[in-house]
Design a protein around this motif. Structure first.
Motif, short mmCIF file in Angstrom:
data_model
loop_
_atom_site.label_atom_id
_atom_site.label_comp_id
_atom_site.label_asym_id
_atom_site.label_seq_id
_atom_site.Cartn_x
_atom_site.Cartn_y
_atom_site.Cartn_z
N GLY A 37 9.97 50.34 17.29
CA GLY A 37 9.90 48.91 17.01
C GLY A 37 10.45 48.05 18.11
O GLY A 37 10.53 46.83 17.95
N GLY A 38 10.87 48.65 19.19
CA GLY A 38 11.41 47.87 20.28
C GLY A 38 12.92 47.74 20.19
O GLY A 38 13.55 48.07 19.18
N LEU A 39 13.50 47.24 21.25
CA LEU A 39 14.95 47.19 21.34
C LEU A 39 15.55 46.19 20.36
O LEU A 39 16.63 46.43 19.81
CB LEU A 39 15.34 46.83 22.78
CG LEU A 39 16.80 47.14 23.17
CD1 LEU A 39 17.07 48.62 23.01
CD2 LEU A 39 17.08 46.69 24.60
N VAL A 40 14.86 45.09 20.08
CA VAL A 40 15.42 44.07 19.19
C VAL A 40 15.59 44.61 17.78
O VAL A 40 16.65 44.46 17.15
CB VAL A 40 14.51 42.81 19.19
CG1 VAL A 40 15.03 41.80 18.16
CG2 VAL A 40 14.45 42.19 20.57
N VAL A 41 14.52 45.27 17.27
CA VAL A 41 14.60 45.84 15.92
C VAL A 41 15.69 46.91 15.86
O VAL A 41 16.46 46.98 14.89
CB VAL A 41 13.24 46.41 15.50
CG1 VAL A 41 13.35 47.11 14.14
CG2 VAL A 41 12.19 45.32 15.46
N CYS A 42 15.75 47.74 16.88
CA CYS A 42 16.77 48.80 16.91
C CYS A 42 18.17 48.20 16.93
O CYS A 42 19.07 48.69 16.24
CB CYS A 42 16.56 49.69 18.13
SG CYS A 42 15.07 50.69 18.05
N TYR A 43 18.34 47.13 17.73
CA TYR A 43 19.66 46.48 17.77
C TYR A 43 20.05 45.89 16.41
O TYR A 43 21.21 45.96 15.99
CB TYR A 43 19.66 45.39 18.83
CG TYR A 43 19.91 45.89 20.23
CD1 TYR A 43 20.33 47.20 20.46
CD2 TYR A 43 19.74 45.05 21.34
CE1 TYR A 43 20.56 47.65 21.75
CE2 TYR A 43 19.97 45.51 22.64
CZ TYR A 43 20.37 46.82 22.83
OH TYR A 43 20.61 47.27 24.09
N VAL A 44 19.09 45.30 15.72
CA VAL A 44 19.39 44.73 14.40
C VAL A 44 19.83 45.83 13.44
O VAL A 44 20.82 45.68 12.71
CB VAL A 44 18.17 43.96 13.86
CG1 VAL A 44 18.42 43.52 12.40
CG2 VAL A 44 17.87 42.75 14.72
#
Length: 753
Positions: A453-460
């Motif tokens: 899902g990309g870095l943003v989703v992973c960070y969330v």
């Protein structure tokens, strides 16, 4: 002295026991004329002989048993009157006296009383009957006596008719203090009420509670016995036996009487009122009659002690009626009191503090067993009847305790070994979150990270896991209002956000690899990532906000445990707490369904299978949590929720990110674009072929098989639907099925979740 000898001779002659009968003149023991006559009743003889005739004649019988001590009291009365007459105290007024021998018999005393009541200056000694005796002038104006309470009560009832004052020197029955029954009675000795009270206190102070009583069979003895029994019971003194002796004993060594004589005589007018208000002093002490007609005089406590075979009587103390205390004059008397305490007179051994008395109905209250006080009860004195209950909210007591102990305040402290273990696991989880974030950041452009899902989703998602691990710290330490309100809210919102993100991932995976047109249309309509995430999380925020507004968690002292006070967070509303957890469970269940649908995706891309496992771990943990949380009490109750949070958080974190980290770190050859395309192409070709075969099978069943001309660039219906995903072709291939079966050519499908 000569006058005294003459009086004694006259008395002996008049009261000789050989006298066969007594005439009215002879019945008078001694008399002297005067302006004011004072009557006297003394038991100069011990008893009256009974007649041999049955029935006997109504006449006064002769008396026997001369009492020297009472005779001396009679002389004291005569001497006092003579001293007053010879003084200037009553100038111009001479006191006369008329003294009778009652022979310790009520009958003789009543006969004398009738003469007292006869009319003054009347030739005939008769008592006139009148309805109102206010103006009646009796023969005598006051009566001294009698000695025995039984005789005094009978005489007083007759004297009450004319309210003739009666002053007794020896009658101590408590009933004589009743001014309704005996309005004209006064006495110079205390009531038996005080005597029995002093006796009961003296026995108690001596440490005795098992005694016997010897009394006389008359009104005085019976009333004193009843009064003493009440006083003894009030002082926890038990009566082992009661022995009643005849009222009149000839042996003077058994019955010793201490008598006081009348010291003041008063004038004629308003005699009764004057007597009630008279005050006189003796040796610095002031004496007067109280409202009950009792003199404010106490008792001397005497000790009978045998020394060298001889019985001696020594004064030990004085009993003060006014202050209800014993006055011990010297150290020698104090030592005697100490010696009395060394004399044991008890039925049972005294119960020590921490014990109580246990008696049965068949036992006397002073005969008992000592039993230990139960838990949370205490006794701090000896011989307590009951153990006292401690305040269960703040104190407790062990078995056989003499005092209550303050309860210790407990909570899940940071120094507790279990708390340290849970903190270590939370810190380890935070380290895992940070490590995963670093790994994904350094491998941002790899297919594994992009497929997540990309870095943003992973960070969330990683931030949510971080907050979940951090929220466990609010369950440890002394509860405060802030921590109680923060811990559930922080966990509920962060865990909901995490599940919402994973739900969108599951939905997109299912959408990307679904070849059912109807399901694809439904999923495309449903797939709105940002609105759904905000909506799902916002609902939880609303639930928690309402919870904090209307029934916020607070700090509470749990006093239900016997020895400790548990300082804990009271959730405020079980309904709100259950709603928060139930809402998370609903989202997790939907996520589980979507992930379960996509469990057969390519191995390197099969995130749905691990999400399914993560949700299963979550459900197992929280289903187990409900009965354990409901049945657990004490300071380790918060640890139960911490453990469940850690299990569910670790389960989802490990199943979501650990396989990807394993591929990134250990299987780098599969973390390439070509490797992913090959796997996806193989899976897509297989799925498309299965779909075409499924359509052909359906057409053959209906005998209406449709053929299409192969084309190198032919597109199947399934792939035509996938154009809506805006994917670029992976590769094109033509597949001939050999018998007019349509050829399908898959187009490239990528996932940029």
């Amino acid at each position: 002295m000569a006058l005294l000898m003459i009086l004694i001779t006259c008395f002996m002659a008049i009261l000789a026991p050989s006298q066969p009968c007594q005439t009215p003149d002879d019945f008078v023991a001694v008399t002297s004329p005067g302006h004011i006559m004072i009557g006297g009743l003394f038991a100069i003889h011990e008893k009256m002989l009974s007649s041999e005739d049955q029935p006997r004649r109504p006449q006064i019988q002769k008396c026997v048993g001369f009492e020297v001590s009472v005779f001396l009291q009679t002389l004291a009365m005569i001497h006092s009157i003579e001293m007053i007459n010879n003084s200037t105290l009553l100038s111009g007024v001479k006191l006369g006296y008329e003294i009778y021998d009652t022979c310790t018999e009520v009958t003789a005393a009543m006969a004398a009383t009738l003469r007292f009541l006869s009319k003054f200056n009347c030739s005939r000694e008769t008592v006139e009957f009148q309805c109102d005796y206010s103006n009646y002038m009796p023969r005598v104006k006051a009566v001294i006596g009698a000695g025995y309470s039984e005789i005094t009560m009978a005489v007083s009832r007759m004297l009450n008719l004319q309210l003739i004052p009666q002053v007794s020197y020896e009658s101590t029955a408590e009933i004589l203090s009743d001014k309704i029954r005996f309005p004209s009675f006064l006495r110079t000795v205390p009531s038996d009420f005080y005597q029995t009270k002093a006796m009961a206190q003296l026995i108690q102070k001596s440490g005795w509670n098992w005694i016997g009583i010897i009394t006389t069979d008359d009104d005085y003895g019976r009333l004193a016995l009843d009064t003493f029994a009440i006083q003894a019971a009030a002082n926890n003194v038990c009566i082992a036996f009661k022995e009643v002796f005849p009222a009149f004993l000839s042996d003077n060594t058994i019955e010793v009487r201490i008598n006081q004589t009348l010291e003041k005589i008063i004038a004629e007018a308003q005699l009764l009122n004057v007597l009630k208000n008279v005050i006189f002093t003796d040796g610095g002490n002031s004496f007067h009659f109280d409202a009950h007609g009792d003199l404010n005089i106490g008792y001397d406590v005497v000790l009978w002690k045998e020394i060298n075979g001889h019985m001696t009587i020594a004064k030990m103390a004085e009993y003060d009626l006014q202050n209800d205390v014993f006055i011990i004059p010297n150290q020698e008397a104090k030592n005697e009191f100490k010696n009395l305490k060394q004399t044991l007179s008890k039925c049972s051994k005294e119960c020590s503090p921490g014990e109580m008395k246990k008696t049965t109905r068949s036992q006397h209250i002073c005969c008992y067993e000592c039993v230990s006080c139960p838990e949370n009860h205490y006794s701090n004195q000896t011989d307590m009847d009951h153990c006292v209950l401690c305040n269960n909210e703040t104190h407790w007591a062990p078995v056989r305790s003499a005092m209550c102990l303050e309860k210790e305040v407990e909570y899940l402290n940071w120094n507790d070994s279990l708390a340290l273990l849970l903190v270590a696991l939370s810190l380890l989880g935070i380290i895992f979150v940070l490590a995963i974030g670093i790994i994904f950041t350094r491998n941002l452009n790899t297919p594994v990270v992009k497929s997540s899902g990309g870095l943003v989703v992973c960070y969330v998602i990683l931030l949510c896991h971080f907050l979940n691990f951090a929220s466990t710290g609010f369950f440890i330490g002394e509860p405060q209002d802030f921590t109680c309100k923060t811990r559930q809210t922080l966990f509920g919102v962060s865990f909901t956000l995490c599940i919402s993100c994973i739900l969108m991932k599951s939905l997109k995976i299912l959408l990307a690899f679904s070849f059912d047109p109807n399901l694809q249309n439904f999923l495309k309509f449903l797939y709105k990532p940002i609105p759904i995430i905000f909506t799902c999380t916002g609902i939880q925020v609303i639930i928690c906000t309402l919870w904090l507004i209307f029934a916020a968690p607070t700090v509470e002292e749990n006093v239900s445990l016997p020895r400790v006070i548990i300082l804990e967070c009271e959730e405020g509303s079980t309904l709100a707490f259950g709603t928060m957890l139930g809402y998370i469970a609903i989202l997790a269940f939907i996520c589980f369904i979507f992930a379960f649908k996509g469990r057969k995706l390519p191995e390197n891309y099969n995130e749905a299978k691990f999400i399914t496992f993560g949700m299963l771990i979550y459900f197992i943990a929280w289903i187990t949590f409900i009965p354990v949380y409901a049945t657990t009490s004490g300071k380790y109750l918060p640890a139960v929720e911490i453990i469940v949070i850690l299990i569910s958080n670790y389960g989802i974190l490990c199943c979501t990110f650990f396989p990807k980290c394993y591929v990134i770190l250990c299987k780098q050859e599969t973390n390439t674009k070509s490797a992913f395309l090959e796997l996806i192409y193989s899976y897509s070709s297989h799925s498309a072929g299965n779909l075409a075969m499924s359509h052909a099978s359906l057409d053959s069943t209906s005998s209406n098989i449709t053929t299409t001309h192969p084309s190198p660039c032919g597109n199947s219906a399934a792939w035509q639907k996938s154009k809506d995903l805006q994917a670029q072709p992976f590769a094109q291939t033509c597949r001939d099925n050999g018998t007019k079966v349509s050829k399908t050519f898959p187009r490239k499908r990528i996932s940029s979740i």
